[in-house]
Motif scaffolding. Structure first.
Motif, mmCIF file in Angstrom:
data_model
loop_
_atom_site.group_PDB
_atom_site.id
_atom_site.type_symbol
_atom_site.label_atom_id
_atom_site.label_comp_id
_atom_site.label_asym_id
_atom_site.label_seq_id
_atom_site.Cartn_x
_atom_site.Cartn_y
_atom_site.Cartn_z
ATOM 1 N N PHE A 202 -23.694 -6.817 21.712
ATOM 2 C CA PHE A 202 -22.811 -6.460 20.600
ATOM 3 C C PHE A 202 -21.350 -6.678 20.984
ATOM 4 C CE2 PHE A 202 -20.154 -3.467 18.279
ATOM 5 C CZ PHE A 202 -20.566 -3.659 16.969
ATOM 6 N N LEU A 203 -20.980 -6.225 22.177
ATOM 7 C CA LEU A 203 -19.585 -6.351 22.614
ATOM 8 C C LEU A 203 -19.191 -7.803 22.842
ATOM 9 C CD1 LEU A 203 -19.363 -3.225 24.917
ATOM 10 C CD2 LEU A 203 -18.296 -3.540 22.673
ATOM 11 N N VAL A 204 -20.110 -8.624 23.337
ATOM 12 C CA VAL A 204 -19.826 -10.055 23.497
ATOM 13 C C VAL A 204 -19.590 -10.671 22.120
ATOM 14 C CG1 VAL A 204 -20.891 -12.277 24.093
ATOM 15 C CG2 VAL A 204 -20.987 -10.375 25.703
ATOM 16 N N ARG A 205 -20.426 -10.299 21.175
ATOM 17 C CA ARG A 205 -20.267 -10.801 19.804
ATOM 18 C C ARG A 205 -18.913 -10.407 19.214
ATOM 19 N NH1 ARG A 205 -24.613 -9.690 14.979
ATOM 20 N NH2 ARG A 205 -23.653 -11.056 13.456
ATOM 21 N N MET A 206 -18.435 -9.236 19.605
ATOM 22 C CA MET A 206 -17.140 -8.745 19.112
ATOM 23 C C MET A 206 -15.972 -9.215 19.981
ATOM 24 S SD MET A 206 -17.840 -7.095 16.381
ATOM 25 C CE MET A 206 -16.158 -6.657 16.090
ATOM 26 N N SER A 207 -16.257 -9.932 21.063
ATOM 27 C CA SER A 207 -15.227 -10.363 22.033
ATOM 28 C C SER A 207 -14.443 -9.163 22.554
ATOM 29 C CB SER A 207 -14.274 -11.381 21.407
ATOM 30 O OG SER A 207 -14.971 -12.508 20.985
ATOM 31 N N MET A 208 -15.179 -8.134 22.921
ATOM 32 C CA MET A 208 -14.565 -6.891 23.366
ATOM 33 C C MET A 208 -15.169 -6.477 24.705
ATOM 34 S SD MET A 208 -14.196 -3.491 21.004
ATOM 35 C CE MET A 208 -13.472 -4.435 19.680
ATOM 36 N N HIS A 209 -14.350 -5.952 25.580
ATOM 37 C CA HIS A 209 -14.813 -5.502 26.893
ATOM 38 C C HIS A 209 -15.398 -4.098 26.766
ATOM 39 C CE1 HIS A 209 -14.697 -4.389 31.164
ATOM 40 N NE2 HIS A 209 -14.752 -5.694 31.365
ATOM 41 N N GLU A 210 -16.422 -3.821 27.571
ATOM 42 C CA GLU A 210 -17.094 -2.515 27.502
ATOM 43 C C GLU A 210 -16.188 -1.349 27.868
ATOM 44 O OE1 GLU A 210 -19.114 -2.488 31.937
ATOM 45 O OE2 GLU A 210 -20.361 -2.757 30.175
ATOM 46 N N ASN A 211 -15.124 -1.609 28.621
ATOM 47 C CA ASN A 211 -14.205 -0.545 29.021
ATOM 48 C C ASN A 211 -13.079 -0.321 28.022
ATOM 49 O OD1 ASN A 211 -15.609 0.080 31.351
ATOM 50 N ND2 ASN A 211 -14.500 -1.448 32.551
ATOM 51 N N LYS A 212 -13.102 -1.025 26.927
ATOM 52 C CA LYS A 212 -12.076 -0.856 25.892
ATOM 53 C C LYS A 212 -12.173 0.558 25.338
ATOM 54 C CE LYS A 212 -9.375 -2.768 22.576
ATOM 55 N NZ LYS A 212 -8.059 -3.233 22.923
ATOM 56 N N SER A 213 -11.047 1.249 25.310
ATOM 57 C CA SER A 213 -11.069 2.614 24.767
ATOM 58 C C SER A 213 -10.942 2.565 23.249
ATOM 59 C CB SER A 213 -9.950 3.461 25.372
ATOM 60 O OG SER A 213 -8.697 3.016 24.925
ATOM 61 N N ILE A 214 -11.532 3.526 22.611
ATOM 62 C CA ILE A 214 -11.512 3.569 21.150
ATOM 63 C C ILE A 214 -10.083 3.734 20.646
ATOM 64 C CG2 ILE A 214 -12.280 4.909 19.144
ATOM 65 C CD1 ILE A 214 -14.865 5.448 20.772
ATOM 66 N N GLY A 215 -9.285 4.501 21.358
ATOM 67 C CA GLY A 215 -7.907 4.711 20.956
ATOM 68 C C GLY A 215 -7.034 3.474 21.065
ATOM 69 N N SER A 216 -7.426 2.511 21.908
ATOM 70 C CA SER A 216 -6.615 1.295 22.065
ATOM 71 C C SER A 216 -7.043 0.189 21.108
ATOM 72 C CB SER A 216 -6.701 0.786 23.506
ATOM 73 O OG SER A 216 -7.982 0.279 23.779
ATOM 74 N N MET A 217 -8.067 0.444 20.312
ATOM 75 C CA MET A 217 -8.517 -0.557 19.337
ATOM 76 C C MET A 217 -7.546 -0.617 18.168
ATOM 77 S SD MET A 217 -12.581 0.358 19.318
ATOM 78 C CE MET A 217 -12.998 -0.743 17.982
ATOM 79 N N THR A 218 -7.300 -1.826 17.685
ATOM 80 C CA THR A 218 -6.461 -1.978 16.501
ATOM 81 C C THR A 218 -7.271 -1.594 15.268
ATOM 82 O OG1 THR A 218 -7.113 -4.272 16.119
ATOM 83 C CG2 THR A 218 -5.204 -3.895 17.568
ATOM 84 N N GLU A 219 -6.607 -1.386 14.178
ATOM 85 C CA GLU A 219 -7.289 -1.051 12.923
ATOM 86 C C GLU A 219 -8.244 -2.172 12.533
ATOM 87 O OE1 GLU A 219 -8.339 1.574 9.994
ATOM 88 O OE2 GLU A 219 -6.994 1.919 11.662
ATOM 89 N N ARG A 220 -7.808 -3.405 12.718
ATOM 90 C CA ARG A 220 -8.663 -4.553 12.394
ATOM 91 C C ARG A 220 -9.932 -4.547 13.250
ATOM 92 N NH1 ARG A 220 -6.113 -10.419 11.937
ATOM 93 N NH2 ARG A 220 -5.152 -9.312 10.221
#
Length: 119
Positions: free
Chosen positions: A73-91
């Motif tokens: 799922f994270l690869v599909r989203m181009s997101m690292h597993e250590n990404k914090s929820i608070g650092s995610m952009t609204e998009r």
């Protein structure tokens, strides 16, 4: 803030705060596991308790989600597993919630979403 708490040493206040955050996160994860709350709802509302929580930790709290499904799922989203929820952009939040909702089975018809405060 409680006036008595300013008399305590800072490390004691920090420990108390850390325990509150851990307990609140555990409640949220239990509610996700029970189906009472979805990971998408948590990501979109991003309450203070989950601001520093890793996205992978939240995804893994869902039923039938193991490390492989989470990684895919994270690869599909181009997101690292250590990404914090608070650092995610609204998009990013909207995109993750949309994909989670699209991949999830239909919710029970008697589901009542949680009030404003999640835990």
């Amino acid at each position: 803030m409680d006036p008595r708490s300013s008399n305590r040493p800072q490390h004691v206040r920090a420990l108390k705060r850390a325990n509150q955050v851990r307990q609140a996160r555990a409640r949220i994860k239990r509610r996700i596991a029970s189906g009472d709350l979805t990971a998408a709802e948590v990501i979109l509302s991003h309450p203070w308790e989950v601001e520093s929580m890793r996205i992978a930790e939240l995804l893994l709290s869902q039923r039938h989600w193991g490390s492989r499904r989470c990684d895919e799922f994270l690869v599909r989203m181009s997101m690292h597993e250590n990404k914090s929820i608070g650092s995610m952009t609204e998009r990013q939040r909207i995109a993750v919630a949309a994909l989670l909702t699209a991949n999830s089975p239909a919710r029970p018809p008697n589901h009542n979403p949680a009030p404003e405060h999640l835990p």
